[in-house]
Every structure is written in C-alpha cells, then in structure tokens.
Enzyme design. Structure first.
Site, short mmCIF file in Angstrom:
data_model
loop_
_atom_site.label_atom_id
_atom_site.label_comp_id
_atom_site.label_asym_id
_atom_site.label_seq_id
_atom_site.Cartn_x
_atom_site.Cartn_y
_atom_site.Cartn_z
N GLU A 198 41.05 37.67 47.88
CA GLU A 198 41.34 39.07 48.80
C GLU A 198 41.54 39.13 50.44
OE1 GLU A 198 39.19 42.51 48.45
OE2 GLU A 198 39.21 41.75 46.07
N SER A 265 38.27 26.07 32.45
CA SER A 265 37.86 25.46 31.15
C SER A 265 39.09 25.56 30.30
CB SER A 265 37.01 26.62 30.94
OG SER A 265 35.50 26.66 31.64
#
Length: 823
Positions: A198, A265
């Site tokens: 952000e 992952s």
C-alpha cells in the site's frame, strides 16, 4: 641474538599454548550444551512415562506409555524443541515481545519499537483463554516440557542450553502458553506484506507523471481488471510529489518481510484416479527466508487419534505441514489482503484526539519502556485508534505518504485478542477426513493460508484465516492508505468463513497453488489484488497435465523442477531484434561478448541449473534491463524495485496499453527504442559479469552466484566464526521456478538465494510410509552438533528422508532414546 631468539620462541610457544587452551576451553564450554539423546530422566510436569525415539536423522518420535495422555506427548515435544532449538525459540520470543535490545543493544531498537507498537504479545496473552480446553491443555503441557529442559540445564550446568548464551547472556523466563500463540502471530507478520504494498503504491503514484503507467510497474495478476482507483493526491491534497528512501529495520533479526518475500509456497494434490498407485498424493514446500538453523523442525507425535508426522516450528506445539495415517495437509501463503493502512486526521487543537465518523475521539495510549543493553532505556508512547495501532512514520516510508496533521494506523487480522488459530492448528492434527479439516479451519485467524488436504479418497483446497469484510463503497478498495474517518473505508468485521475460496475433488482430479491468483471476484469479495505468483503456476500446469497419472516420484520431480517459464516467455521478447543480427567482431570486444551471450541464450531451454552459464546471463540481463527502464521515471525510488517483475517487462515489450513508453528516456532528446534499451542492458550485464566472474561466458556457473545463504542470524557476520555457523551451497532454481530460490536483488551479491523451500514433503496415501520429507539444514540449532547441517547437502541435491510412522523402523536405527519418568 641467540638469547632474543630463544625468548621469542618461548613467547610464541606460550601464545600458541594459550590459544590452544583457550580454544579448548571455548569448545568445552560450548559442547556442554550438546543434548544427550540416550538417557533416562525423571522430570516434573509429565503424568506418565514418555519416550522420545530419535531416528537416524534425529527426528524425534514421541510416544506416551500406557496411561499417558496427549498432554504428555506435547510435553515431550516441548522438551525436544528446547533440547535442539532453545536459542532460536528464545530469540523468536524476544522478537515478538519487542525485547531484543535487552540482549543485542541499539542494533535492534527499531525492530523492538515496531513490535511494541503492534502489541502482538499482549494480544497473544488475551487469546490464551479463547482456546478450547484441549488446546489450552496442550499449550500448558508443551510449556511444561520446555521448562523441564530449562530446569535440567540449570540443575546440571549444561552450558546454559546453547553456545550463543555465553556470548549473549540473559535470563530465560519460563515458557508460557501465550509465547506459543505469540509466535504464530509472528509467523503471520513474516507472511504478509500488504502494508508495504500500500505504501509503495501510494509513493509511486506521487512520483509518476503519467498515472496510466502505474499498472505497468505494479501490475495486477492476469484476469479481469479492477475499477479505476482515485488519485492519491485527491484523497490527501497537499502531499508533495517526492520519493525519499523508505526506512525498514536492517538487522537480520527483523521479522518484517521485504516486498516479494512475505511468503511463498508450492502445494498440489491428486485424487486416486490421477494416481498410478490408486491413492491420493500431496506435495508441499513452504518458502521462507533462509537461515541456519531453518525455521522448521521435523517431529512425529503419537496422539490418541493416531500418529502425526511432519514439520513443526520450534515454540509451536503443532505439525504445521505433514500427515497422519489417513490424511495429509500442506499450506501456501494465501496473499489475502489482511492489512489496511488508515490515515487518521488529528484534532488541530489537541493531537491526542483523532477524527472518527462520529467526531473527534481520544487515542487509547500507554507508555512502554524498551530496555537497551549498554544504553539508556527508551520510552515509547503506544497509541491506538479505532482502526488499530498508530505506526511510526519511519516504517516503510509512511511519512512520505502521510500529510501534515495526520498519522497512520494499521488494521490487520492478526491484531485480534480473540485469536483461535492455535486451536485450529492443534485440532487439524486430529482430523481424520478432508471435511473434518475444513470445519476446523474456521478457527484460523492469522496467518491466512491456502490449506490443501488429502485423505484416502478426496482432495481439497480451502483458504483459511480471517478475510476482512470491506464496504463496497470503500474509496480505494484497500489498495492505498485510506481516510480513516470515513465509515465506508473501515472494516466491518470478518467475512463469512463459507465465502473463503474452496475447491473440493475437482473434475480434473488435481489441484494446487503456487501463490497464484485463485479466482476473480468483484470487490469487496475479491480476496486480494496482490498475489505472490503469476509465473510458477504456468510451469506447474504443464507438468501436471502432461501426465495422465502421477506418482510420488513425479510429484518430487515437480518440486525440484528448475525450468523458468519466465525465461522462455521474456527472452524471445527482449531479444527479438537482437538474435543473429550482429556483424563479425574481434575476440574480446564488447560486440563479440554480446554475440556469445545471445548465442548461448538462443540455444538454452530455460533450465536454471546451477552448473549452467545461461541462467546467470539471463538474470543479470533482466536485472539491468528493469533498472534502465525505470530509472528516469522513478529516480531514487528505482532502487526499491530490486527484484525483477516479469509482468512489467512483458507489458513493456508487448506494448500493452502503451507500456513501451518506459523505453524512452524522458531526459534525453532522442526517442529510445525498446530494442536499443535491451541491447544496452545486455552490455551492462556483461560488463558486470566480466568484472565479477571473468570474460569466459561459457565457463560461468549459475550456482556460483546463486548460493543459498543459510546464515546464522546473530553469528553469521562474526569473522572466523561465520565459517562454522553459516551454511552456504550452490543451488539451482530461480525467482520464478517451481524449485524457487528467490534472489536478494541487492548488494554486491544480488543473485544470492535468500528465500526458498526450507521444508519439502511428499505424501503417498497408497503407501503412506513411503512418504518422504526434508529440511534445508538439520534438526539441531547447535553448530557443534552433527545434526546442525546434515540435511543440507541432501536438500541441495533434491534428496529426501523417509517420513514413516512405523515405530519399529524408527527404533531400528535410533541415535538415542530418551525415557522420561514423572518426578
């Protein structure tokens, strides 16, 4: 002269003797903390005998005798964790408590300051009573096991428990249930970078002259587009268009992730109809920052519901990724947008008040004192708005996007005093079916994960963890720091768990996730705009679909696959007008070097193999190319885009929506072409390579640059000692391969492998005991132990160790059996 020589010889001999004696004393003291695995001991806190059988890889198999309870088994896990990873556990606990500076001095004050403001440890303390009765009992028993080991160390003078304790001596408080819950919150912090994104997005909007170019440098994952966002300056008029460097804690102990390394992952599963042996398959390799020892610790627990085996995190009494006899589970970072920054407007008459939808309100506040070794204490004033804790302007460059008279606060799902994630983790181990596990996942709060499950007949993917409920009228859809005083910008609780993404038994028989975008839903049900992968998933799709049926070995092959889809896609774009177009050039000239590089790359299949030269040429070229494309538009901020964004390069070279404008250098009179920039960038890369590795391009090895940096977080920079505590290895893979090895992108060694799979596991439910797993270092955190790095070479070579629940197999080659009796 003879007398002088004799005296010099005597002095030299004395110095050598003192050095030998000193070294021997240091070794003796350090070795006292090496745990003894083969013994009988009586300890308080256990209700019945417990046996810890350590197999030949030093994986503890923990059994309770007749009459023992699950709590006794958790006691054994706590004891085993403290035997092997006591230093790691205490450092992690100090990190989340914001108490590192008591031991390490001024170097960790920034980390402590940020963690104190988040107040994670107090929230963990409040969450203890929210766990179910079974989880509270497990936490108490686990804590008793850790504390029993601490008592043993004190009673028997076992070298303070770890060699690091001699260098950084500090009292170790007894372990408490809140400590384990706090470490789970710390894990959540390591796996979310939405706040950083952000701030970066806001800062880029302030510096770009053409707002349309924002989507190039910070691209969305492919799919349907999102609605246009407001200009950041429209939300907060008066902000200057500048770009100062963003500050973040630089110490190796910082838990705050760099952009792009918050969590990654791979996980995939196959149904019986896609398995050669007729049983379900599951493979998982979570990626985190590399360290020595790794964050993962292998263990087997024999619970009342059956045995469970897999990867634990020292300090947390749960198998985070693993299997039982009937079910396996693996996780990937979900990239749920679980953090929002809010700009709070201060009352001009009283800066202890801030604007809310109902008027000005006083901040909640309290002082917090950071004790600093060899320095005066630092007193912080912690403040909270209704949106969350107030963050310092130095964090991530927040001050550059915060207008005068305002402060920034953080909403984050992990900032919950009713965090039942530990209950979910404990109960997951006891689940027997996919449906049981999905129901258990409702208790997860943070970190949010994609949980992939496989039982004997079914597979599923369910996103677990709280997803914020946002108002459809939210001004910027959570993508930029927002006006905190507007009701429509604020969170409205947690989205229903049933709305979390879910896939069960897909028609094709295979599902998985590589941190890629899961689905496309309109805001506010979008899940996220920032996803961790747009590249690996393409290679995964190909590998999964090129076989009708899969095996354990084909899943292992996919985990270790080092072919870069990105290289195969981007090289034809950036080199389109460069292949085979050069005229003859003399040996050793820049033109001839360029021809050799282009020839090598034109014949390359994209495999990021450690023994090949092409991956290094390719990686250096892309890095130099991105720098050239963005430097004049972003100026000093260009340095913050140190990792290559493939979608940005592709947009530019396909000229998507005019993105080729990045190729022109605005400050120069000529109009530069993308082909010209690509050639200049290749020359930049070759100059860098020649200076660093020499001019013989064919002799380059990717692995020389792409070394896995499994360094000790404290001692890794200490001269001489670093050669004993750091584990450095040549590795294959790259930023965008399934065998992922993320390059640092910074410093003198920008292609070092800093973020990779610290754990790999493959489970085959046609023959569960043929399942395999591995970690990247070893079980012990003691650098004098033979189990400190014994798995490292296996991991590098893509080898595994058996993941068996066969009790006799564990006993057959046990390196030690610890028998604990109640005291």
């Amino acid at each position: 002269m003879g007398l002088l020589f004799r005296w010099l010889m005597r002095v030299a001999a004395a110095l050598i003797l003192m050095l030998v004696l000193g070294t021997g004393l240091i070794y003796f003291l350090a070795s006292q903390s090496l745990p003894e695995y083969d013994k009988d001991i009586a300890l308080p806190g256990v209700s019945a005998p417990v046996e810890i059988v350590r197999d030949n890889a030093n994986v503890p198999h923990i059994f309770g005798s007749f009459g023992a309870s699950d709590e006794d088994v958790f006691f054994g896990l706590g004891y085993a964790h403290a035997q092997d990873r006591l230093w790691q556990m205490t450092v992690l606990r100090r990190t989340v408590q914001g108490r590192l500076s008591e031991v390490f001095g001024n170097r960790t004050v920034d980390v402590d300051s940020f963690l104190r403001r988040l107040d994670l440890y107090r929230l963990a303390q409040q969450s203890v009573s929210e766990q179910d009765a079974g989880t509270q009992a497990a936490l108490l028993a686990y804590s008793a096991g850790v504390n029993a080991r601490l008592g043993e160390i004190n009673d028997s003078a076992l070298g303070r428990g770890a060699p690091e304790m001699f260098l950084f001596n500090a009292p170790i408080a007894p372990w408490q249930p809140a400590d384990s819950i706090a470490l789970m919150k710390l894990l959540a912090l390591k796996q979310s970078d939405q706040m950083q994104n952000e701030v970066l997005r806001a800062r880029v909007t302030l510096i770009l002259d053409d707002a349309a170019r924002l989507i190039d440098i910070l691209p969305d994952a492919p799919g349907n587009g999102v609605t246009a966002l407001p200009e950041y300056t429209e939300l907060f008029p008066g902000l200057k268009r500048y770009a100062e460097a963003a500050d973040m804690p630089s110490t190796a102990l910082s838990p705050f992730p760099n952009r792009g390394s918050a969590g990654a992952s791979n996980v995939w599963a196959a149904m019986p109809n896609r398995s050669a042996a007729g049983g379900t398959l599951l493979a998982n390799d979570p990626h985190m920052e590399l360290s020595a020892p790794t964050l993962w610790y292998l263990a087997r627990l024999e619970l009342a519901t059956g045995g469970v085996i897999g990867a634990t995190m020292p300090g947390i009494p749960a198998i985070i990724a693993g299997r039982s006899e009937n079910m396996g589970w693996g996780t990937t970072a979900s990239y749920v947008d679980d953090q929002d920054l809010f700009i709070e407007k201060l009352n001009p008459e009283n800066h202890e008040e801030y604007l809310t939808p109902s008027g000005y309100k006083r901040f909640k506040s309290r002082p917090s004192i950071i004790q600093i070794k060899n320095a005066k204490p630092l007193t912080l004033t912690l403040r909270w708005s209704e949106n969350g804790p107030v963050m310092p302007g130095s964090m991530n460059g927040l001050s550059t996007v915060t207008p005068p008279g305002h402060v920034a606060s953080l909403s984050w799902t992990a900032l919950s005093p009713v965090d039942t994630s530990m209950t979910a983790a404990i109960n997951l181990m006891r689940s027997q079916t996919v449906q049981d596990a999905i129901a258990t996942g409702e208790h997860y709060i943070a970190p949010s994960q994609n949980l992939v499950l496989a039982d004997q007949t079914s597979i599923a993917l369910k996103t677990v963890g709280a997803i914020p409920q946002r108002d459809a009228r939210n001004q910027n859809q959570g993508r930029l720091p927002n006006q905190g005083w507007r009701r429509e910008n604020r969170w409205q609780g947690r989205a229903p768990y049933a709305a979390n993404p879910q896939f069960i038994n897909p028609r094709g028989g295979i599902l998985g996730n590589t941190n890629n975008k899961l689905l496309q839903r309109p805001f506010p049900n979008h899940v996220s705009y920032n996803w961790g992968d747009t590249q690996r998933v393409r290679r995964w799709q190909k590998l999964m679909q090129t076989r009708q049926v899969h095996t354990r070995d084909s899943f292992i092959e996919a985990q270790l696959d080092a072919v870069s889809y990105t290289a195969r896609t981007i090289l034809p774009l950036i080199g389109a007008d460069l292949w085979y177009t050069s005229s003859a050039a003399p040996d050793g000239s820049p033109e001839q070097q360029r021809q050799v590089a282009l020839r090598l790359l034109s014949e390359w299949n994209g495999e990021m193999n450690e023994h090949l030269p092409e991956p290094l040429i390719y990686a250096a070229w892309l890095s130099a190319l991105q720098k050239r494309l963005i430097i004049d538009e972003l100026g000093p901020m260009a340095g913050e885009f140190y990792q290559v964004e493939p979608l940005f390069i592709e947009r530019v070279y396909r000229n998507v929506d005019g993105a080729a404008a990045w190729c022109d250098v605005r400050q120069s009179a000529p109009v530069e072409t993308c082909t010209g920039v690509a050639q200049l960038a290749l020359d930049d890369a070759l100059v860098w390579i020649t200076e660093r590795y020499g001019p013989a391009l064919e002799a380059l090895r990717w692995g020389d640059a792409h070394q896995a940096t499994q360094d000790h977080e404290i001692l890794g920079d200490v001269p001489l000692l670093r050669f004993f505590v750091n584990i450095r290895q040549s590795t294959s893979g790259g930023d965008n391969t399934l065998q992922r090895g993320l390059s640092s992108g910074e410093g003198p060694n920008p292609f070092e492998n800093v973020h990779a799979a610290g754990y790999r596991g493959v489970y085959d439910f046609s023959d569960p005991d043929s399942s395999v797993f591995i970690t990247s270092t070893g079980q012990s955190g003691h650098f004098l132990s033979r189990y400190y790095d014994d798995m490292a070479q296996l991991w590098r070579r893509g080898e595994y160790i058996p993941m068996s629940l066969d009790t006799e197999l564990a006993r057959a080659a046990a390196v030690g059996i610890t028998r604990i009796q109640p005291r």
